[in-house]
Design a protein around this motif. Structure first.
Motif, PDB file in Angstrom:
ATOM      1  N   ILE A   1       0.855  -1.184   0.000  1.00 48.51           N
ATOM      2  CA  ILE A   1       0.000   0.000   0.000  1.00 48.51           C
ATOM      3  C   ILE A   1       0.893   1.237   0.000  1.00 48.51           C
ATOM      4  O   ILE A   1       1.849   1.318   0.754  1.00 48.51           O
TER       5      ILE A   1
ATOM      6  N   LYS B   1       1.801   4.840   1.059  1.00 48.89           N
ATOM      7  CA  LYS B   1       1.389   5.631   2.214  1.00 48.89           C
ATOM      8  C   LYS B   1       0.620   6.849   1.720  1.00 48.89           C
ATOM      9  O   LYS B   1       1.130   7.624   0.908  1.00 48.89           O
ATOM     10  N   PRO B   2      -0.613   6.996   2.172  1.00 47.92           N
ATOM     11  CA  PRO B   2      -1.415   8.122   1.670  1.00 47.92           C
ATOM     12  C   PRO B   2      -0.747   9.455   1.969  1.00 47.92           C
ATOM     13  O   PRO B   2      -0.054   9.610   2.973  1.00 47.92           O
ATOM     14  N   GLN B   3      -0.943  10.397   1.046  1.00 46.13           N
ATOM     15  CA  GLN B   3      -0.345  11.717   1.244  1.00 46.13           C
ATOM     16  C   GLN B   3      -1.120  12.558   2.236  1.00 46.13           C
ATOM     17  O   GLN B   3      -0.610  13.541   2.751  1.00 46.13           O
ATOM     18  N   PHE B   4      -2.388  12.173   2.475  1.00 45.62           N
ATOM     19  CA  PHE B   4      -3.179  12.974   3.406  1.00 45.62           C
ATOM     20  C   PHE B   4      -2.552  12.918   4.793  1.00 45.62           C
ATOM     21  O   PHE B   4      -2.035  11.888   5.212  1.00 45.62           O
ATOM     22  N   ARG B   5      -2.623  14.026   5.489  1.00 43.53           N
ATOM     23  CA  ARG B   5      -2.114  14.077   6.847  1.00 43.53           C
ATOM     24  C   ARG B   5      -3.186  14.695   7.720  1.00 43.53           C
ATOM     25  O   ARG B   5      -4.155  15.261   7.226  1.00 43.53           O
ATOM     26  N   HIS B   6      -2.982  14.574   9.019  1.00 42.45           N
ATOM     27  CA  HIS B   6      -3.965  15.153   9.926  1.00 42.45           C
ATOM     28  C   HIS B   6      -4.011  16.666   9.711  1.00 42.45           C
ATOM     29  O   HIS B   6      -2.971  17.322   9.698  1.00 42.45           O
ATOM     30  N   PRO B   7      -5.219  17.214   9.525  1.00 41.36           N
ATOM     31  CA  PRO B   7      -5.285  18.662   9.250  1.00 41.36           C
ATOM     32  C   PRO B   7      -4.726  19.520  10.385  1.00 41.36           C
ATOM     33  O   PRO B   7      -4.316  20.648  10.150  1.00 41.36           O
ATOM     34  N   ASN B   8      -4.691  18.974  11.600  1.00 39.29           N
ATOM     35  CA  ASN B   8      -4.159  19.765  12.725  1.00 39.29           C
ATOM     36  C   ASN B   8      -2.734  19.366  13.095  1.00 39.29           C
ATOM     37  O   ASN B   8      -2.274  19.670  14.193  1.00 39.29           O
ATOM     38  N   LEU B   9      -2.060  18.680  12.202  1.00 35.69           N
ATOM     39  CA  LEU B   9      -0.704  18.226  12.520  1.00 35.69           C
ATOM     40  C   LEU B   9       0.184  19.452  12.781  1.00 35.69           C
ATOM     41  O   LEU B   9       0.160  20.418  12.041  1.00 35.69           O
TER      42      LEU B   9
ATOM     43  N   ARG C   1       5.900  16.906  10.747  1.00 34.65           N
ATOM     44  CA  ARG C   1       6.712  15.710  10.948  1.00 34.65           C
ATOM     45  C   ARG C   1       6.774  14.896   9.658  1.00 34.65           C
ATOM     46  O   ARG C   1       7.811  14.352   9.297  1.00 34.65           O
ATOM     47  N   ARG C   2       5.670  14.869   8.941  1.00 33.02           N
ATOM     48  CA  ARG C   2       5.626  14.012   7.749  1.00 33.02           C
ATOM     49  C   ARG C   2       6.534  14.502   6.625  1.00 33.02           C
ATOM     50  O   ARG C   2       6.876  13.737   5.728  1.00 33.02           O
TER      51      ARG C   2
ATOM     52  N   ILE D   1       8.131   4.353   2.123  1.00 32.85           N
ATOM     53  CA  ILE D   1       7.550   3.443   3.103  1.00 32.85           C
ATOM     54  C   ILE D   1       8.511   2.274   3.357  1.00 32.85           C
ATOM     55  O   ILE D   1       9.213   1.815   2.457  1.00 32.85           O
ATOM     56  N   SER D   2       8.561   1.821   4.591  1.00 34.12           N
ATOM     57  CA  SER D   2       9.493   0.770   4.990  1.00 34.12           C
ATOM     58  C   SER D   2       9.175  -0.560   4.315  1.00 34.12           C
ATOM     59  O   SER D   2       8.025  -0.920   4.140  1.00 34.12           O
TER      60      SER D   2
ATOM     61  N   ALA E   1      11.143   6.341  12.983  1.00 36.34           N
ATOM     62  CA  ALA E   1      10.144   7.329  13.418  1.00 36.34           C
ATOM     63  C   ALA E   1      10.748   8.300  14.428  1.00 36.34           C
ATOM     64  O   ALA E   1      10.422   9.490  14.421  1.00 36.34           O
TER      65      ALA E   1
END
Lengths: 599, 351
Positions: free
Chosen positions: B4, B6-14, B23-24, B30-31, B44
C-alpha cells in the motif's frame, strides 16, 4: 476512560459517518464499492432496500450524508455520494426478479395510508410483502406527493418518478386516487386495523404586506405554483418575476419561471445569503442560470397600479447575531423597488389537519400539531400513525422514508398485538478483510483526486425545455474515479489488546496520526494528550483495555483514512480490518445480503 | 512487504515547526522491513527528532552499510544526501565525507552485524578518530537478512528460536566506544521514544563521535521468550541510569533536583542539555567509574540505558589534526593549490 465496547452496534455505526447521518441508514460505502466495480444492480438493490427511491434520491436528496463524509475533514470536499447513487439507478440491470414476493393469501389485516408521498409509499413497500391489505388514499390523480408536485421535472424526470413510485404501487395496493379525505372519522369507520397519515406539509405560507390582497391575481404561493405546473394547469408566467424566499422551493420556483418564458427572474431573501435555507448546490444551479439573488431584502409593499401588480418594494436589512440568535434590523438605506408582473411566494410550508376531527382521540398541541411519539410514530389514538412532513413539519424525502420504515414496524407490531416499544434490533456483522499476508478484500489505496463536478446540459437547450433534465449524471469512468475517493469507513480498524506487543509499528506508520499508546486518563485529558489532540468531540476515541506496559491504545476515529496500514504493519494481527455491515431493522424482512464486494 | 502506498493525506491539525514543515515532511519512502520491526520505530524517532530540531534536510548526510538497519536511511529525510556503502565500510566513507565537508550533519545508521562483525575494525577507528557524526547502531542481536543466526552482540544467556545457545560472549558496543574515546555514548530501546528522541537530538548536536546503541527487537527472528533482545525482555530489564533532556533555549531552568543528581551542560552550538542521574552510583561524565557499573548491570542481565558517557570537551577529528575550518568546496583554488613557489619554500625548509 473505559475500554470501548465494540460489541455495541452503534460504536462502529457511528464511525461510518455517512450511514450514521443518513436518516434511513443506507450502507453507503458498501454500494459505492459496488459502483466502482460496475455492479450497478447490486448497488441499486442496497439502496432500494434502505431508501426505496434510489433514482429519485440520487437526484433530489438533501444529502445529510455529504456534510458528514469523513473525506470532507481531510480535504476540501466530501465524496459526491448522492450523484453516485444516481449512477447505480441509471445504469442498473433488470431488478423485477429481485423484488420481494407479495403473498397472494393476505394476513387479514387492513391498513389505510392517507397521502401517496414518500412516507406512505415506504410504509406500503415494507408492509405489502408481509401480506397486509393496504389501501392508499390520495387527493391528486397520481402518486408521489411532493416528489411529483414540488420538484420540477428538469431536476427529476417524470419517467424516473413514475418508475419508482410504480414499483411500490405494483405490489398490489388498493389505490383511491383523486379521493380527498375530508373526515378522519369516516376513514376510521371503514374498520382499518391501522391508519397512517402521510399527507405532508402541503400548505404554503403567505406573507402579509400592503397591497397583498389587491395584487392577489399575480401573487402565487410557491408550492401551489409548482404543483400547478407539474399538473400542467399553468403553462405561462409574466415577463418579470420576483421570487420571495430563500429555500429550495424558491430555487425551484425561479428556475421554473425561467423555463415558462419569464425574461427576468429575481430571487429576494430577507436574510444574508449565507443564512439561506436552500441547499448550496441548488443555489449554485440557480445562479448558473443567471438568476440574481438579492439578500437582505425584506418585502414591504406590493405596488398595484390600475388594479395590477407592477412592483414590490423592499426594505434593506442587516443581520445582527447575539448569543447565536439572529435579528434582522432595517439599515435605513433607501427602499429598493423591483418592477414585476408576477410574484412567487416561497416563504415556508406547514402541515394542516382541518380534516381530522378533534374528538376522536387524536390529540393536537397548541400549534395544531398532532402529538406523535418520536419512536413509534403513533398518535394518541392507538392504531393511528403519522410520518413524513405530516408528523413534525417540513423535512425532506429521506426523512419521510426513514419515518415510513419506523411507522411500518409500529403498524406491524400493532396489528400483531405486540408492544410497540419492542423495536427489532438491527442486523450487524463484522467480517475480516484479510485475504493473505499483504492482501485485503477491499481497495485501500487512497485516491488523491478532487471531487468531480457533474456535467450539465447546455443551458441554451435546458432553459427552453421544462422537462429536460439539467444534470447529465456521471459517466462510468467518472463514477469509478469518484467512487475511489470513498475512504471505506465501514472497513473498521478492530484492535485486540491481548495480541498487541506494543512495538509502535501502527503508531509510526499511521499517515494521519490517529493511533496512540499512552497512559489512560479521563476523556478530556486523554483528548488533549494525543499525538494530535482530538478536538473533534463528535468523533469517538477507541480505547483498548490495559496493555502489558500498563498503557492503553487510543485511536481517534476522526480522520482515520481506513487505509489499513496499521493492520498491514502489525506483526501479530492485533489490528484487523473488518467490514462492518449495519442494516437497520425494517418491517419488511429482507434477508441482509452479505455483499461479496471484493474485486 | 507493504504494497500500500502511504497516503499523502495528513492530519489537518498536525503540528508544524517554525519553518512550516510537519513531521511528515521529514519522512522517506515506506518501509520494506517486516511488520513490527524495531528499526521502524528508530526511523520514526529520527523523523521526530529532525522535525523538532527543524534540521534542514539538505544539510544532512545519511550514511549506512548493509543490513536491515542500513536500509532504513531510505525511510527518512528523503531530501538529504545519502551514501549506502559496502558492508561494514560506512565508517570509512563517513570519515572521508566528513573530512571533505565538515559542515554537514553526519548521521550513520548501522546494525549489529554491520558494526560488530564485518565492520568492527572500521567502527573502532571512526570512534578513536572522533569523527563528528551520530552513529546509531540498531542492535537486534541477530542476522535478520540471512534468516536469524546469532550476531556478535547476542548475549550468552540468549537462545535462538529453536532453543540453541551461543557459546560466545557478546560484544558491548557502548563499553568499547567509551574505552576508545567516543565523547557521547548512549543506549536506548526502540520501544521508548520518550527516551530515544532526546538522545538523537543531543547526539546530532554533539561535536565528536556520538554513539547510540539502540536495542531494536527483530520481530521475526529474535522476539521469542528466550531472547534477551525481545520487546518483553527489554521492557522488563530496562534500567535507565542517566536521563538526558534537551532544554529549549527560551525555557527557564526552574525545575528543582535533589543536589548532585542533575547537571546542566552547554554544547558548542549553544544547545543546553540536562543530565539527570537516576542511579546515584553512576556518573556518566567519568569513564573510570562508569565502566564497572555498566559491567555490573550486564552481569545481572539488566540493560543499562540512557546517557552512559558524556565528554563535554567535544573534540572531533578536525580539532585533532588541525584541518581547515571550511569545507573543501568552499576553499578557493589558490589556497587549495598554492603553486610551485610555495612548494619550493616548504622543500627549502627541510633541506
Amino acid at each position: 476512560m473505559e475500554k470501548t465496547d465494540i460489541s455495541d452496534p452503534s460504536y462502529f455505526h457511528k464511525v461510518v459517518d455517512c450511514q450514521w447521518a443518513c436518516p434511513a441508514h443506507t450502507p453507503v460505502p458498501a454500494y459505492i464499492r459496488l459502483i466502482a466495480h460496475g455492479r450497478y444492480t447490486e448497488a441499486f438493490m442496497i439502496n432500494w432496500e434502505s431508501n426505496v427511491f434510489p433514482g429519485i434520491l440520487g437526484r433530489t436528496c438533501d444529502r445529510p450524508c455529504e456534510p458528514a463524509c469523513r473525506r470532507g475533514r481531510i480535504e476540501e470536499k466530501p465524496v459526491a455520494i448522492c450523484r453516485l447513487k444516481r449512477v447505480a439507478a441509471d445504469n442498473r440491470g433488470p431488478v423485477d426478479h429481485l423484488m420481494p414476493a407479495i403473498p397472494t393469501v393476505k394476513n387479514g389485516k387492513r391498513v389505510a395510508l392517507i397521502g401517496a408521498g414518500p412516507a406512505s409509499l415506504t410504509v406500503a413497500r415494507d408492509l405489502m410483502p408481509l401480506g397486509y391489505d393496504v389501501t392508499l388514499i390520495e387527493r391528486d390523480p397520481q402518486g408521489g406527493g411532493l416528489m411529483r408536485k414540488n420538484i420540477p421535472s428538469f431536476r427529476l424526470p417524470v419517467a424516473v418518478l413514475d418508475e419508482e413510485v410504480g414499483r411500490v404501487l405494483d405490489m398490489g395496493l388498493t389505490t383511491r386516487f383523486g379521493a380527498e379525505v375530508t373526515s378522519m372519522k369516516s376513514v376510521l369507520d371503514e374498520g382499518f386495523d391501522a391508519v397512517f397519515v402521510g399527507t405532508g406539509a402541503p400548505r404554503g405560507k403567505d406573507l402579509r404586506a400592503p397591497g397583498r390582497d389587491e395584487a392577489a391575481a399575480n401573487i402565487h404561493i410557491g408550492t401551489d405554483f409548482l404543483s400547478s405546473v407539474a399538473f400542467k394547469h399553468i403553462e405561462t408566467i409574466g415577463k418579470r418575476v420576483v421570487v420571495i424566499g430563500g429555500g429550495n422551493t424558491a430555487m425551484d420556483c425561479c428556475r421554473t419561471a425561467l423555463r415558462l418564458g419569464a425574461e427576468s427572474v429575481t430571487v429576494t431573501v430577507r436574510s444574508p445569503c449565507e443564512d439561506m435555507k436552500a441547499s448550496d448546490w441548488e443555489i449554485e444551479d440557480a445562479e448558473r442560470e443567471g438568476i440574481p439573488i438579492l439578500d437582505n431584502h425584506s418585502p414591504k409593499e406590493f405596488v398595484v397600479e390600475d388594479g395590477k401588480l407592477t412592483a414590490v418594494v423592499f426594505e434593506r436589512m442587516r443581520a445582527e447575531y447575539t448569543d447565536g440568535r439572529r435579528k434582522l434590523i432595517p439599515t435605513g438605506e433607501p427602499d429598493v423597488v423591483v418592477e414585476c408582473d408576477d410574484v412567487l411566494m416561497a416563504v415556508g410550508q406547514e402541515n394542516a389537519f382541518p380534516w381530522i376531527e378533534r374528538d376522536i382521540g387524536i390529540e393536537f398541541n397548541e400549534w395544531e400539531q398532532p402529538q406523535v411519539d418520536k419512536d413509534t410514530f403513533q398518535s394518541t389514538r392507538p392504531g393511528v400513525f403519522f410520518g413524513g412532513d405530516a408528523a413534525w413539519g417540513p423535512e425532506n424525502i429521506i426523512w419521510a422514508v426513514a419515518h415510513g420504515h419506523q411507522a411500518a414496524i409500529s403498524i406491524d407490531l400493532h396489528c400483531q398485538g405486540e408492544d410497540l416499544m419492542r423495536r427489532p434490533a438491527p442486523h450487524v456483522n463484522l467480517a475480516s478483510q484479510k485475504m493473505g499476508i499483504h492482501e485485503w478484500a477491499y481497495d485501500n489505496d487512497i485516491s488523491n483526486d478532487k471531487r468531480r463536478i457533474v456535467p450539465h446540459v447546455d443551458p441554451a437547450l435546458s432553459l427552453r425545455d421544462l422537462s429536460m433534465e439539467v444534470e447529465l449524471g456521471f459517466d462510468a469512468q467518472q463514477a469509478v474515479d469518484e467512487a475511489m475517493r470513498c475512504l471505506n469507513c465501514d472497513i473498521q480498524t478492530v484492535f485486540s489488546d491481548n495480541l498487541c506487543i506494543e512495538c509502535d509499528a501502527c503508531m509510526d506508520i499511521c499517515p494521519v496520526d490517529c493511533i496512540n499508546f499512552t497512559q489512560n486518563a479521563d476523556e478530556p485529558d486523554l483528548r488533549e494528550d494525543l499525538r494530535v489532540p482530538a478536538m473533534n468531540h463528535e468523533q469517538a476515541l477507541y480505547v483498548s483495555g490495559d496493555l502489558n506496559t500498563g498503557r492503553v491504545m487510543v485511536k481517534d476515529e476522526d480522520v482515520c483514512l481506513h487505509c489499513g496500514l496499521c493492520a498491514e504493519r502489525c506483526p501479530t494481527g492485533a489490528w484487523d480490518m473488518q467490514k462492518f455491515l449495519f442494516v437497520d431493522a425494517k418491517a419488511l424482512p429482507i434477508p441482509p445480503q452479505e455483499q461479496s464486494d471484493a474485486a | 512487504m507493504t504494497h500500500i502506498l502511504k497516503p499523502q493525506f495528513r492530519h489537518p491539525n498536525l503540528r508544524t515547526n517554525s519553518v512550516g514543515l510537519t513531521r511528515r515532511d521529514y519522512e522517506g519512502v515506506i518501509s520494506t522491513l517486516c511488520a513490527g520491526c524495531g528499526h521502524d520505530s528508530v526511523t520514526a524517532a529520527i523523523v521526530e527528532a529532525c522535525f523538532e530540531m527543524e534540521i534542514p534536510a539538505h544539510r544532512v548526510a545519511k550514511m549506512s552499510g548493509i543490513g536491515c538497519s542500513s536500509k532504513t536511511t531510505n525511510y527518512f529525510l528523503n531530501r538529504s544526501h545519502g551514501f549506502n556503502s559496502v558492508h561494514g565500510r560506512m565508517p570509512s566513507v563517513a570519515t572521508g565525507a566528513n573530512l571533505a565537508n565538515r559542515d554537514l550533519v553526519y548521521l550513520g545508521v548501522s546494525g549489529d552485524g554491520d558494526t560488530a562483525s564485518i565492520g568492527m575494525g572500521q567502527f573502532c577507528h571512526a570512534v578513536r578518530r572522533r569523527v563528528n557524526m551520530l552513529y546509531i547502531c540498531e542492535n537486534n542481536g541477530t542476522y535478520g537478512l540471512t534468516k536469524g543466526q546469532f550476531s556478535a552482540t547476542n548475549d550468552r544467556a540468549s537462545r535462538n528460536r529453536k532453543g540453541m545457545e551461543t557459546p560466545f560472549d557478546s560484544i558491548d558496543l557502548c563499553n568499547m566506544a567509551i574505552e576508545l574515546g567516543a565523547g557521547f555514548v548512549a543506549r536506548a530501546f526502540s520501544g521508548d521514544k520518550a527516551q530515544l528522541v532526546p538522545l538523537i537530538k543531543a547526539g546530532l548536536h554533539y561535536r565528536g563521535f556520538a554513539l547510540i546503541d539502540v536495542i531494536s527487537p527483530c520481530v521475526t527472528f529474535n522476539n521469542h521468550a528466550t531472547s534477551t533482545k525481545s520487546y518483553d525482555y527489554v521492557r522488563h530489564h530496562n534500567q535507565m541510569v542517566g536521563r538526558l533532556d534537551l532544554v529549549p533555549e527560551q525555557e527557564e531552568i526552574t525545575a528543582e533536583y535533589a543536589p548532585g543528581t542533575s547537571t546542566d551542560v552547554t554544547l558548542h552550538d549553544g544547545a543546553q542539555m540536562r543530565l539527570s542521574k537516576l542511579d546515584i552510583s553512576y556518573d556518566p561524565t567519568d569513564a573510570e567509574t562508569a565502566l564497572p557499573v555498566l559491567e555490573r548491570y550486564k552481569r545481572k542481565g539488566e540493560i543499562a540505558t540512557g546517557i552512559l558517557y558524556l565528554d563535554d570537551r567535544e573534540q572531533d577529528l578536525h580539532d585533532l589534526i588541525g584541518t581547515t575550518t571550511k569545507p573543501l568546496n568552499e576553499v578557493d583554488a589558490d589556497t587549495l593549490c598554492p603553486g610551485s613557489d610555495a612548494l619550493a619554500a616548504i622543500n627549502d625548509a627541510h633541506r
